[in-house]
Design an enzyme around this catalytic site. Sequence first.
Site, short mmCIF file in Angstrom:
data_model
loop_
_atom_site.label_atom_id
_atom_site.label_comp_id
_atom_site.label_asym_id
_atom_site.label_seq_id
_atom_site.Cartn_x
_atom_site.Cartn_y
_atom_site.Cartn_z
CB SER A 58 -25.88 -6.10 -39.62
OG SER A 58 -27.20 -6.34 -39.22
CG HIS A 59 -29.11 -8.47 -42.24
ND1 HIS A 59 -28.92 -8.24 -40.89
CD2 HIS A 59 -28.80 -9.77 -42.44
CE1 HIS A 59 -28.55 -9.37 -40.30
NE2 HIS A 59 -28.47 -10.31 -41.20
CD GLU A 87 -25.44 -5.31 -35.61
OE1 GLU A 87 -24.53 -4.50 -35.30
OE2 GLU A 87 -26.46 -4.98 -36.23
P1 NDP Z 1 -31.33 -6.19 -32.38
O1 NDP Z 1 -30.83 -6.75 -31.11
O2 NDP Z 1 -30.69 -4.98 -32.93
O3 NDP Z 1 -32.88 -5.85 -32.24
C1 NDP Z 1 -33.80 -6.85 -31.93
C2 NDP Z 1 -35.20 -6.31 -31.82
O4 NDP Z 1 -35.28 -5.52 -30.61
C3 NDP Z 1 -35.60 -5.37 -32.95
O5 NDP Z 1 -36.96 -5.58 -33.24
C4 NDP Z 1 -35.34 -3.99 -32.36
O6 NDP Z 1 -36.12 -2.96 -32.95
C5 NDP Z 1 -35.72 -4.21 -30.92
N1 NDP Z 1 -35.06 -3.30 -30.00
C6 NDP Z 1 -33.74 -2.98 -29.95
N2 NDP Z 1 -33.51 -2.12 -28.93
C7 NDP Z 1 -34.69 -1.92 -28.33
C8 NDP Z 1 -35.10 -1.15 -27.21
N3 NDP Z 1 -34.24 -0.39 -26.52
N4 NDP Z 1 -36.41 -1.17 -26.86
C9 NDP Z 1 -37.30 -1.93 -27.55
N5 NDP Z 1 -36.97 -2.67 -28.62
C10 NDP Z 1 -35.68 -2.68 -29.00
O7 NDP Z 1 -31.39 -7.33 -33.53
P2 NDP Z 1 -30.36 -8.53 -33.75
O8 NDP Z 1 -28.99 -7.97 -33.69
O9 NDP Z 1 -30.72 -9.67 -32.89
O10 NDP Z 1 -30.71 -8.91 -35.26
C11 NDP Z 1 -30.44 -7.98 -36.28
C12 NDP Z 1 -31.00 -8.45 -37.58
O11 NDP Z 1 -30.27 -9.57 -38.04
C13 NDP Z 1 -32.45 -8.88 -37.57
O12 NDP Z 1 -33.09 -8.14 -38.56
C14 NDP Z 1 -32.42 -10.35 -37.93
O13 NDP Z 1 -33.51 -10.78 -38.74
C15 NDP Z 1 -31.15 -10.42 -38.73
N6 NDP Z 1 -30.60 -11.77 -38.77
C16 NDP Z 1 -30.71 -12.49 -39.91
C17 NDP Z 1 -30.19 -13.77 -39.99
C18 NDP Z 1 -30.36 -14.60 -41.21
O14 NDP Z 1 -29.93 -15.75 -41.20
N7 NDP Z 1 -30.97 -14.12 -42.27
C19 NDP Z 1 -29.47 -14.36 -38.87
C20 NDP Z 1 -29.47 -13.53 -37.69
C21 NDP Z 1 -29.99 -12.27 -37.66
P3 NDP Z 1 -35.43 -1.95 -34.02
O15 NDP Z 1 -35.25 -2.77 -35.27
O16 NDP Z 1 -36.41 -0.84 -34.17
O17 NDP Z 1 -34.12 -1.51 -33.44
#
Ligand code: NDP
Length: 345
Positions: A53-54, A194
Amino acid sequence: MTGMTAEHAEIRVDFHALKSLLSDIFSRYGTSPSTADILAANCAGCERDGAISHGIFRIPGYVASLRTGWVDGTAVPDIVGVSPSFIRVDARNGFAQPALAAAARAIDGAVESTGVAIVATRNSHHFSALWPDVEPFARRGLVAISFVNGLANVVPHGGRSPVYGTNPMAFATPVAGAEPLVVDQATSVMANGEVRLHALANTPLPPGTGVDSDGNPSTDPHAVLAGGALNAFGGYKGSSIALMVELMAGALTGGQLSFENDFGDCVGAQTPKAGQLLIVIDPRRGGNSQFAQRVALLCGRLLDAGQERLPGERRYRNRANAERFGVPISEEKLFHLKALAANGT
Ligand code: NDP
């Protein structure tokens, strides 16, 4: 760029080749060479790690913001050390990542002399994941935490109109004998990128993800994107964390609040003009020389207790695969990226 989304045969490309292609695109749309390289490394890194997504999905948005003049791809950030540990960064309407890179020496100096660096960045466009900002510090034995605000597309708890950005926060720490532990998450139920992926695939959102333009609950990604908004995660508690991120990133830094973004004449621009607060800590100053071992102990206990995996593990797995076999990408997306780099179409 419309074809960027269609499903086509997947091939594997070398990470460095992808990075160089993306750098050519950024340069073509007017960024300085150093900014092109920094953004390309960031974006290709997201694609490699499966943070799609990024990754290259964001290229049309970057291009639109550059094309319309909403963001300055040649901005030279202004770095001011206002105290031994407090660094003020004015990104001057440029991207957040080159601003952070420009502050690297000041951060190192502050951490070395005081054990902590607080980096308050304003007038910055952050359009990516946060893990690339914090993971490198953990690789050097430091703890880092960061907050970013953005465009208003999240309703406060119980509210009907958007106030907060998806306001992500990320945390990285060294772990003895293992890769750094990196938590990186939006404070909305789902990251906006997403939702856009759901819209492209025409798949419904899970219940509770967001509201339509009238403030009514909706699982339609198109309705959420077209004047609707997302919910903060975790009810009123998550909403308060979004509030904290908004203030840390958008106000404490001297930056804009998410709802203050106004694209004005820059129709089609997508990057948010907001702020970022980064805190880097040397854990040795905490008086525990075994900090990384303690983190490892806790991580082990989490897995023993039944947690499926650690945050960051999915990305590391994807990264290892991409390093071995190349970054997976559809032929059509690659074709469009090459066209964009070659003739700006
Ligand atoms: P997710 O919900 O996909 O994941 C959030 C965190 O939880 C990650 O560190 C992920 O690790 C971890 N995780 C996911 N599933 C599990 C699990 N089953 N057990 C343990 N840990 C888990 O992220 P979001 O959708 O909330 O965000 C996605 C991205 O969007 C992020 O990188 C965020 O920085 C970015 N973002 C950027 C914005 C901006 O303005 N620049 C705004 C909003 C979001 P893993 O990565 O290994 O899956």
